[in-house]
Design an enzyme around this catalytic site. Structure first.
Site, mmCIF file in Angstrom:
data_model
loop_
_atom_site.group_PDB
_atom_site.id
_atom_site.type_symbol
_atom_site.label_atom_id
_atom_site.label_comp_id
_atom_site.label_asym_id
_atom_site.label_seq_id
_atom_site.Cartn_x
_atom_site.Cartn_y
_atom_site.Cartn_z
ATOM 1 N N CYS A 1 42.938 32.096 36.359
ATOM 2 C CA CYS A 1 41.766 32.000 35.497
ATOM 3 C C CYS A 1 41.448 33.336 34.835
ATOM 4 O O CYS A 1 40.713 33.395 33.874
ATOM 5 C CB CYS A 1 40.571 31.451 36.251
ATOM 6 S SG CYS A 1 40.349 32.179 37.863
ATOM 7 N N ASN A 2 42.005 34.406 35.367
ATOM 8 C CA ASN A 2 41.698 35.704 34.783
ATOM 9 C C ASN A 2 42.821 36.321 33.979
ATOM 10 O O ASN A 2 42.628 37.336 33.334
ATOM 11 C CB ASN A 2 41.287 36.680 35.878
ATOM 12 C CG ASN A 2 39.857 36.450 36.289
ATOM 13 O OD1 ASN A 2 38.996 36.227 35.451
ATOM 14 N ND2 ASN A 2 39.620 36.454 37.570
ATOM 15 N N HIS B 1 52.591 47.973 35.410
ATOM 16 C CA HIS B 1 51.589 46.932 35.208
ATOM 17 C C HIS B 1 51.686 45.849 36.281
ATOM 18 O O HIS B 1 50.697 45.498 36.913
ATOM 19 C CB HIS B 1 51.748 46.311 33.814
ATOM 20 C CG HIS B 1 50.789 45.199 33.549
ATOM 21 N ND1 HIS B 1 49.475 45.427 33.220
ATOM 22 C CD2 HIS B 1 50.938 43.843 33.616
ATOM 23 C CE1 HIS B 1 48.857 44.269 33.083
ATOM 24 N NE2 HIS B 1 49.726 43.290 33.310
ATOM 25 N N SER C 1 42.471 43.676 38.976
ATOM 26 C CA SER C 1 41.632 42.479 39.066
ATOM 27 C C SER C 1 40.209 42.769 38.638
ATOM 28 O O SER C 1 39.773 43.917 38.613
ATOM 29 C CB SER C 1 41.612 41.968 40.506
ATOM 30 O OG SER C 1 42.890 41.587 40.889
ATOM 31 N N GLY D 1 28.537 27.451 38.950
ATOM 32 C CA GLY D 1 29.316 28.298 38.063
ATOM 33 C C GLY D 1 30.572 28.746 38.768
ATOM 34 O O GLY D 1 30.729 28.528 39.964
ATOM 35 N N ALA D 2 31.451 29.369 37.996
ATOM 36 C CA ALA D 2 32.701 29.812 38.591
ATOM 37 C C ALA D 2 32.821 31.314 38.439
ATOM 38 O O ALA D 2 32.290 31.890 37.519
ATOM 39 C CB ALA D 2 33.884 29.131 37.906
#
Lengths: 272, 434
Positions: free
Chosen positions: B50-51, B99, B109, B189-190
């Site tokens: 998701c990120n 990276h 993160s 919420g997430a």
């Protein structure tokens, strides 16, 4: 003589146990709890011995004067505490309750420990049921009061985010709530039955079920406080800080019913 | 052969862009195959969380490979290239290695040190391995990344700050509820931190999870992940009373839970305590609810305070982690270098020549009636022999130098002859297979 020895031995052991239980609250005190419990049990056994001695010497349950009833009150508190310590493994409860038991014992030692014969009017089998029930209720309400105090402290810490040593040592709110509720559900029926058996005994001894003697009046007030608490709990699930405050108040009223009335309000229940 | 990385993350793209470019893990085979079908792309792994959405690949043509993968990200999702182009980053060579090592170690993160990313990369790699799109370099590369992450986790306390916040939340809950076994967690919420905390509650015995989100599908997706139940956002207050522990992290600009809302909820709960954790910025829950008898509200600052995260200490740990990454890059680069054709051939020649010289010397030492020109003759003979033996393999290697199997040959050669070149520890790779 033996009575005196076991009484003061009890006092000394409770004194040590109190110090140990209070020591448990210090930041680094890992194994004090187990020692504290052992000393307390020793004190409790000495206390039982002292009470039995006195019972044999007096020929009746030793609760007929301030010295005896305070001692018996302390005995009941320690017995009830030991039950909860073994049932819930909450040592910190001891840090709050055992000092109280010690104070009660010190109070007891301040009064004359002479042996007096029982007023013939009161000689009845009801003496056992009425007084044992009343003392049982007092003991449970005392623990409920201690637990409510701990609940207030713990919830204060949680609300204010002060998460220090004492916070770490105190049990969870749910545990405290559970113990408190259990105390009330043991104590309240005992108080109720204590009042009923008292009334029956009064009818036999004094010829009237209820005579608005100060002790009777204040017991009724105590009963109403705890009835309100339990009613709230059973109907709307009432608990939390306000309930804890009322439990503390109930404890103070109960203490007055038990000690204050005897000291300052002469009536049928006055000793000697 | 070069490692390249193309992708976008929470640092370069907002959620709505990230969502559009995300790959579903359930149907990763086609995009992996399509990726490998691109011209010049030899190996490929797709990481999609998701990120971040990132593609790791190897190619001989750096500029062309990167360009084609950038296009591929837009084309695959039928997006105009201009939409995602400004959010994309691409790396090659050492920067690419750095990276990926940093991402796997959770240094990149949103919540630095959160442990999930490593698992997500492992899963992504697992798919690539399963569908055969990762090869000798990416295998080695990602295993190395996993071991770097492991080192960072064990040798620094970088992970402890993120974990300790959720750990602190669980510890606090234990001071309210005692046992978590009959407690329900509600996620509003997430957010990475929220999910992490929810996971922590679950592993510590919480009974169930409810999830709500303004986008119901998102709630549903997260609920599936936790084997929980999704709730439409509009029905939040019909379900709030079921939750003992509430975690919020919505992007709402105003409070979504106020003391007024909670009064009825508390009554329905028979005044049982509620533990609310507000991770959102700006906050989702009116701080005044903390004054309600049954509500214990903590926000991120409170939790951070609880774990007393020492900022100076964290900086030091981050530096330590970067040092580990740098150290591992040098190691890995050595190995990469061995995959070049010329140094391998040189190394092989040197190796054989050393053997030859040793044997010549040994023969001469034990040869009493050797003629005066014996040494010269032996030298000629052995050198010619080695040249003849090496001629064919050398030609073959140089010829396949453009093809995909070179790395395989070179790696085999190194292994068979135990070539010293760019010494990489063999044990290391064995350990990684666990």
């Amino acid at each position: 003589m033996m009575i005196q020895i076991s009484f003061y031995l009890t006092l000394a052991l409770y004194g040590v146990a109190t110090l140990l239980y209070l020591g448990c609250l210090l930041p680094k005190a890992p194994c004090l709890a187990a020692i504290a419990r052992k000393v307390l049990i020793a004190g409790f056994l000495a206390h039982c011995l002292s009470t039995i001695h006195r019972y044999i010497a007096a020929g009746h349950l030793p609760i007929t004067n301030m010295h005896e009833s305070l001692s018996f009150f302390a005995l009941s508190i320690v017995a009830a505490y030991l039950y909860f310590e073994f049932r819930f493994r909450v040592t910190t409860l001891g840090s709050f309750v055992i000092p109280l038991a010690l104070l009660v014992m010190i109070g007891s030692s301040r009064f004359s420990s002479g042996l007096y014969p029982l007023n013939p009017a009161l000689q009845s089998v009801w003496i056992y049921s009425h007084t044992v029930l009343a003392f049982g209720a007092y003991a449970f309400f005392t623990i409920a009061g201690g637990v409510a105090g701990m609940y207030l402290i713990q919830s204060h810490f949680l609300k204010k985010k002060q998460l220090g040593t004492l916070f770490q040592k105190l049990p969870s709110l749910d545990t405290l709530d559970e113990i408190g509720y259990r105390c009330l559900s043991f104590g309240f029926p005992m108080l109720t039955l204590g009042i009923i058996t008292g009334a029956i005994w009064a009818a036999q001894a004094w010829g009237s079920y209820w005579s608005w003697d100060p002790k009777e009046t204040w017991s009724l007030i105590t009963w109403f406080v705890y009835a309100a608490l339990l009613h709230g709990r059973l109907t709307t699930g009432w608990r939390g800080r306000r309930a804890a405050w009322l439990t503390v108040a109930g404890f103070l009223i109960m203490l007055f019913t038990f000690i204050g009335v005897n000291l300052w309000m002469p009536g049928l229940h006055s000793y000697n | 052969m070069n490692i390249i990385v193309v992708g976008l993350s929470h640092k370069t793209a907002s959620v709505d862009i990230r969502e559009k470019v995300a790959f579903s893990p359930n149907s990763i085979e086609q995009p992996l195959k399509a990726l490998l079908a691109l011209e010049g792309i030899v190996e490929g792994v797709i990481v999609s969380t998701c990120n971040r959405v990132e593609i790791y690949a190897t190619t001989r043509d750096i500029a062309g490979g990167i360009g084609r993968i950038r296009r591929f990200l837009a084309d695959w999702h039928h997006l105009p290239f201009d939409l995602i182009e400004p959010h994309l980053y691409s790396y090659h060579g050492e920067a690419a290695i750095r990276h990926v090592f940093r991402v796997a170690s959770s240094l990149d993160s949103m919540v630095v040190g959160e442990p999930q990313i490593l698992g997500q990369i492992k899963t992504s790699y697992g798919y690539a391995a399963e569908y055969g799109t990762s090869g000798i370099i990416l295998n080695r590369f990602l295993h190395k990344a996993f071991s770097v992450a492991k080192r960072v986790r064990t040798e620094t306390r970088i992970a402890s700050s993120a974990v300790s916040v959720s750990f602190a939340a669980v510890e606090l809950a234990r001071k309210i509820f005692d046992s978590l076994s009959d407690k329900t967690v509600l996620l509003i919420g997430a957010g990475e931190m929220c999910e992490l905390a929810a996971r922590h509650f679950l592993t510590n015995g919480a009974k169930g999870v409810l999830v709500t989100n303004r986008t119901f599908e998102k709630a549903q997706r997260l609920a599936d992940e936790f084997a929980g139940q999704a709730i439409p956002f509009e029905e939040l207050f019909d379900h709030l009373h079921k939750a003992d522990i509430i975690l919020t992290s919505t992007g709402a600009p105003h409070f979504i839970v106020t003391p007024k809302d909670l009064k009825a909820v508390i009554q329905r709960r028979r005044m049982k305590p509620m533990f609310m954790i507000d991770i959102a910025v700006p906050r989702d829950i009116d701080p005044a609810v903390n004054d309600l008898d049954a509500v214990y509200l903590y926000d991120m600052d409170d939790l951070q305070q609880v774990v007393a995260v020492n900022l100076e200490g964290r900086k030091q740990e981050a530096e330590k982690a970067e040092a580990i990454v740098a150290e591992e890059i040098i190691q890995f680069n050595k190995w990469i270098a061995t995959l070049e054709v010329t140094p391998t051939i040189v190394a092989l020649r040197t190796h054989l020549d050393e053997l030859r010289q040793a044997e010549v010397a040994r023969t001469l030492a034990g040869w009493k009636e050797a003629p005066p020109d014996a040494e010269k003759r032996l030298e000629l003979l052995t050198t010619a022999l080695i040249n003849k033996i090496l001629h064919q393999p050398t030609m073959a290697l140089k010829k396949t130098g453009q093809g995909n199997r070179t790395d395989l040959y070179l790696d085999a050669l190194r292994a068979l002859f135990d070539l010293e070149l760019g010494s990489t520890d063999r044990d290391d790779s064995l350990e990684l297979e666990e």
